[in-house]
Every structure is written in structure tokens, then in C-alpha cells.
Write a protein that holds these residues in place. Structure first.
Motif: not given
Length: 188
Positions: A163-164, A166, A35, A32
Motif C-alpha cells: 500500500t505504501t 502504491k 489497500d 488501490h
């Protein structure tokens, strides 16, 4: 049907397990860390935007104020073409990274998802139900709670799909923890 009160222990342990797992994922694992990107020339950007003294909240630039006619206008289209086009969240000044309130809210959310998983499981699997049945119903419910709302941000606000993805993978991990705990502690 099993009462929710009889599932208080797996609800609490599931909430704690997800809270702890999410802490490990976000503090110690690298996936992350990218991100969110910083803006180029951050100091210049802050100096340019700072004088507006924007209150904490969510903003869109350019903004059509929900008016379809404004969105069709040449002036609005020119603003969109010229850019920048952005959604932004302004956090309160001071120490927005003091995370006590956010951690408490996250733990409450983890418990809420566990309660919904318990609710669905209690209506789908009787006392003494087999581990895999409990796992399937509580896990699917927990996955819905932790992951299925995330794509909306990519669809409507252009949050990066990586990002979504993950976040949804995290949701799968959390759902597995919830399901495993319910399967383990399901009443006989």
C-alpha cells in the motif's frame, strides 16, 4: 529570485492537475482497490465492538499508555502474544464516506505542496531557467511532499508495504505533473 506571487498560475494548475489525477487513480484504476481488507465475520466484529461506543479517533490494542515499564510487564506481553494486536482508526458514525470535507482538504494539500515546490524552484532556478532545471527542483520537492512521509506508516503502524509503495508511485505521478506544469509555465 522569482516571487511566489508570479507563480500563482502554475501553483493553481499544479494543484488542480494533481487533484484530478488522484481522482482518476482512485476512482477508475484498480491498483488501490485492495489497500484495505475487511475483517472476517464483519457483523460479529461490529456487534462485539459496537457497544464500546468508541469516539472517532486512533486506537492501539493492547495499549501500554506510553509506559516502558508496562511494555516490559508479563501481563502486557501476554496480551501481545494472545492478540489481537492492532492499530485502528474509528470514524464518526453516520456518513463517514461523504467526502466533501476530505476532498477540500486534499485540494488544499495539493496546493500546499505546489506552493513549496514553487518556493524551492524560485530560489533554485532564475527566471528564464531551462525546463529540466525547473522540472528537477519542483519535481523533487513535490515528490517529497506527496511521497516521502508515507513509509512512516509502514514502519511504525505496520501498514502494508505494498500500500505504501502504491502511494509512493502515486506521489511520483503527482510530482511529475507538478514539475511538468512548472517547467511549462516558468517565467521568462
Amino acid at each position: 529570485m522569482i516571487s511566489l506571487a508570479s507563480l500563482w498560475l502554475p501553483i493553481l494548475l499544479a494543484g488542480l492537475a494533481v487533484f484530478m489525477a488522484s481522482s482518476v487513480i482512485h476512482m477508475f484504476l484498480p491498483w488501490h482497490r485492495n489497500d484495505v481488507a475487511g475483517v472476517p465475520r464483519e457483523d460479529d466484529f461490529m456487534a462485539a465492538v459496537g457497544p464500546f461506543d468508541l469516539p472517532a479517533g486512533d486506537y492501539m490494542v493492547p495499549h501500554a499508555h506510553g509506559d516502558a515499564e508496562v511494555m516490559k510487564s508479563a501481563e502486557f506481553r501476554a496480551k501481545v502474544e494472545q492478540g489481537p494486536v492492532m492499530f485502528m482508526t474509528v470514524m464518526p458514525r453516520g456518513n463517514p464516506f461523504g467526502m466533501g470535507a476530505q476532498m477540500a482538504q486534499w485540494f488544499g494539500y495539493c496546493l500546499l505542496v505546489a506552493i513549496f515546490a514553487a518556493y524551492v524552484g524560485s530560489h533554485a532556478v532564475p527566471a528564464g531557467g531551462d525546463y529540466l532545471s525547473v522540472f528537477r527542483f519542483t519535481g523533487a520537492t513535490a515528490f517529497a511532499g506527496f511521497a516521502l512521509g508515507l513509509p512512516q506508516r509502514s514502519i511504525w503502524y505496520r501498514l502494508s508495504w505494498s500500500t505504501t509503495a502504491k502511494g509512493m508511485f502515486d506521489g511520483l505521478i503527482y510530482a511529475g505533473l507538478v514539475a511538468g506544469i512548472f517547467g511549462w509555465l516558468w517565467p521568462a
